[in-house]
Design a protein around this motif. Sequence first.
Motif, PDB file in Angstrom:
ATOM      1  N   VAL A 179      46.645 -73.047 -33.752  1.00  0.00           N
ATOM      2  CA  VAL A 179      46.862 -71.817 -32.967  1.00  0.00           C
ATOM      3  C   VAL A 179      48.226 -71.967 -32.294  1.00  0.00           C
ATOM      4  O   VAL A 179      48.406 -72.824 -31.433  1.00  0.00           O
ATOM      5  N   PRO A 180      49.211 -71.165 -32.726  1.00  0.00           N
ATOM      6  CA  PRO A 180      50.562 -71.374 -32.182  1.00  0.00           C
ATOM      7  C   PRO A 180      50.694 -70.872 -30.746  1.00  0.00           C
ATOM      8  O   PRO A 180      49.859 -70.096 -30.276  1.00  0.00           O
ATOM      9  N   LEU A 181      51.762 -71.327 -30.106  1.00  0.00           N
ATOM     10  CA  LEU A 181      52.003 -70.935 -28.714  1.00  0.00           C
ATOM     11  C   LEU A 181      52.260 -69.430 -28.619  1.00  0.00           C
ATOM     12  O   LEU A 181      51.806 -68.788 -27.684  1.00  0.00           O
ATOM     13  N   SER A 182      52.992 -68.898 -29.571  1.00  0.00           N
ATOM     14  CA  SER A 182      53.188 -67.438 -29.610  1.00  0.00           C
ATOM     15  C   SER A 182      52.930 -66.962 -31.040  1.00  0.00           C
ATOM     16  O   SER A 182      52.967 -67.757 -31.980  1.00  0.00           O
ATOM     17  N   ALA A 183      52.685 -65.669 -31.166  1.00  0.00           N
ATOM     18  CA  ALA A 183      52.233 -65.137 -32.458  1.00  0.00           C
ATOM     19  C   ALA A 183      53.236 -65.398 -33.584  1.00  0.00           C
ATOM     20  O   ALA A 183      52.843 -65.639 -34.716  1.00  0.00           O
ATOM     21  N   ASP A 184      54.529 -65.366 -33.256  1.00  0.00           N
ATOM     22  CA  ASP A 184      55.535 -65.490 -34.321  1.00  0.00           C
ATOM     23  C   ASP A 184      56.075 -66.907 -34.493  1.00  0.00           C
ATOM     24  O   ASP A 184      56.897 -67.168 -35.362  1.00  0.00           O
ATOM     25  N   SER A 185      55.633 -67.841 -33.664  1.00  0.00           N
ATOM     26  CA  SER A 185      56.185 -69.193 -33.770  1.00  0.00           C
ATOM     27  C   SER A 185      55.387 -70.023 -34.766  1.00  0.00           C
ATOM     28  O   SER A 185      54.206 -69.767 -34.984  1.00  0.00           O
ATOM     29  N   PRO A 186      56.045 -71.007 -35.374  1.00  0.00           N
ATOM     30  CA  PRO A 186      55.298 -71.863 -36.294  1.00  0.00           C
ATOM     31  C   PRO A 186      54.352 -72.770 -35.524  1.00  0.00           C
ATOM     32  O   PRO A 186      54.633 -73.126 -34.377  1.00  0.00           O
ATOM     33  N   ILE A 227      46.451 -68.585 -25.390  1.00  0.00           N
ATOM     34  CA  ILE A 227      46.866 -69.590 -24.409  1.00  0.00           C
ATOM     35  C   ILE A 227      45.637 -70.300 -23.832  1.00  0.00           C
ATOM     36  O   ILE A 227      45.620 -71.526 -23.693  1.00  0.00           O
ATOM     37  N   ASP A 228      44.598 -69.535 -23.557  1.00  0.00           N
ATOM     38  CA  ASP A 228      43.371 -70.110 -23.013  1.00  0.00           C
ATOM     39  C   ASP A 228      42.736 -71.074 -24.010  1.00  0.00           C
ATOM     40  O   ASP A 228      42.342 -72.190 -23.653  1.00  0.00           O
ATOM     41  N   LEU A 229      42.681 -70.661 -25.266  1.00  0.00           N
ATOM     42  CA  LEU A 229      42.083 -71.510 -26.308  1.00  0.00           C
ATOM     43  C   LEU A 229      42.872 -72.803 -26.475  1.00  0.00           C
ATOM     44  O   LEU A 229      42.297 -73.897 -26.578  1.00  0.00           O
ATOM     45  N   ARG A 230      44.194 -72.688 -26.477  1.00  0.00           N
ATOM     46  CA  ARG A 230      45.047 -73.868 -26.623  1.00  0.00           C
ATOM     47  C   ARG A 230      44.844 -74.817 -25.442  1.00  0.00           C
ATOM     48  O   ARG A 230      44.703 -76.025 -25.617  1.00  0.00           O
ATOM     49  N   GLU A 231      44.791 -74.242 -24.243  1.00  0.00           N
ATOM     50  CA  GLU A 231      44.664 -75.056 -23.029  1.00  0.00           C
ATOM     51  C   GLU A 231      43.353 -75.840 -23.027  1.00  0.00           C
ATOM     52  O   GLU A 231      43.302 -76.991 -22.617  1.00  0.00           O
TER      53      GLU A 231
END
Lengths: 80, 525
Positions: free
Chosen positions: B48-55, B278-282
Amino acid sequence: MRILLSLAILAMLSAPALACINDSELISHEREFKSQYQESNYTPPEPEQISSSKPYLLGGAGAMMGMAGAFVLLRLRSAR
Amino acid sequence: MRKPHVCLLIFLALACSVGGCIGGGYIGATLAPSDKPRAVYAPLPHHVPLSADSPSFRFAMVHDVIHERYSRHGDAFYEERERLARERVTGFHPDSETAFALTDDIAVGRDRRGKLIEAIAMMRDKLKRQEALGLKGKELYSSYANLAEFLLHGHLWGMMKGEFAARQGVKEARDLIRKSIEANPKAHFGRESWQLVAIETLIEFGNSAEGAKKTDLIGNRLDVSIKVTSHKGTYEHLYADTQHVMGRPYQSDWSTRVNRGSSETGVSPDGLEETARIDLRERSIAHVGRESPVEKSHGSERGKRASFDEPALWLIGEWRQGSGPNPHFAMCLGEIMLRVGQRYLAWSCFERATRMSEQFWPTAALQEFLRTHCRERQQSIEKSLPESETAMLRPNFDREFAFGLKYQQEYQAFAEQQIQAGKNLNDPHFTEEFHASHPPIASKVGPEEWYAGERSTSATKATMKGFFSWGPFTGGACLLLSSLLMNWLFRSRPSPLNLKEISLPKTHQPPQRLDPLRPDAADPS
């Protein structure tokens, strides 16, 4: 081999820098980088399927035997 | 046998059935083996990337930068690009957007070929002209970021040596990076905030070089040993989140949720909103950086704590698109990989850092510290591996590294030939022939990106399942058996009296009819 060695030495001697370069290649580089790693042909093995029919088979067999027993009882009653 | 009343028979049969049901169910519940654990697979949460368009991060990325498995331009490419840019720029007004962009290309080319003073002067001039035009915010971003890059390139080593002017240059670079983040916070997918963390750390090291022995660029502790184990069990939940410990790429809560069949692991990262992502990543990805010192006397915390893939992606980006390899990056990647349980990758990172130790710090003592530290980390890792694998670590590293360097050398040689043949390097097909004749250099992404666990089944559920499958079976069987037994015992049978057939005589006269009014008439006596 000599070329490889000189490349390695060149890489070793370059001083560290910590900022991001911004030039005309930036966007294509990012796109290429992303495409290289985001696609993967790997698929994990299929999870082992455990048959869930065993409990139903046992329960079903039990019900059949119960019904057969009830039939025998009824027959015994009618034969009285 | 006298047949009992039918109600009694039914009662007896039902009693047998209920008894059999309870008894069989109990035995089934206690003796039946619990459910066989079912394998569960899930892509690791850093997908799950930090932002939608980032790898999103992949472990193969670390392997590839450490072994130089990526395309990297040589001097000929930058020289030619500069020539083309200089030709083009004459056709535009010096203060036009295109002219500013071409200036970036020219200055980057100068920087790449070691002409830092010119590169810095060009960027200062560009920034001055942009400010004079009243440009603000995002339009100034590339000038801030590139000037910071060139200043660091020119002054970092001097600052490490203790030169005052160089230190001022690094501080100016830090301030420019702050400005560039303010101007364009989403540039490089937000990775520039990690540059700032690293520069702050290096400025601290510049004050006291002993700091370089305590933490890496993002605050992972170097002054503690980390127990490296080969087992899959994770005990990191027993430690505070800011402690150094070898764990897994995910938080223990995440694996528990996956084992319980949480639906969140099946959610496509593309379909997540920013806050949910962001919540899922955290909640899911293992954290690194800004670790607490073992004792207060060992100094204070520094750096930044975050999901491990954030600084890892920054380091990889810097390595590939920035100035290339250096021991600080290699060691920092090694410390991160060690903390997320990637022992082989960590070993290779420490090996690469050792081989660049002359670049770590100008003093021999700190260079020796780096070699010793990396060797100790490697030894800890080696102890957790089979001997046959330990023996192959260095030969494997050498082979992969030579492969990567050979690829880069061939790539650069091809580009040079193309330039000499008069091909335009801005042509999108410029390197097509090279890629057609070479297999992809990027390592394949594989099972290392997947979590494999066991679906947890509660003991109560298994017991109930055993009871409700075996109970009806034995209950039904008891009912049938008891019915058959009773049927056998109480069925209607012929009389057990021993009767004989009596044959009648031929002269037999039919009995006379008795006259009830004359009873003596029938009686011959």
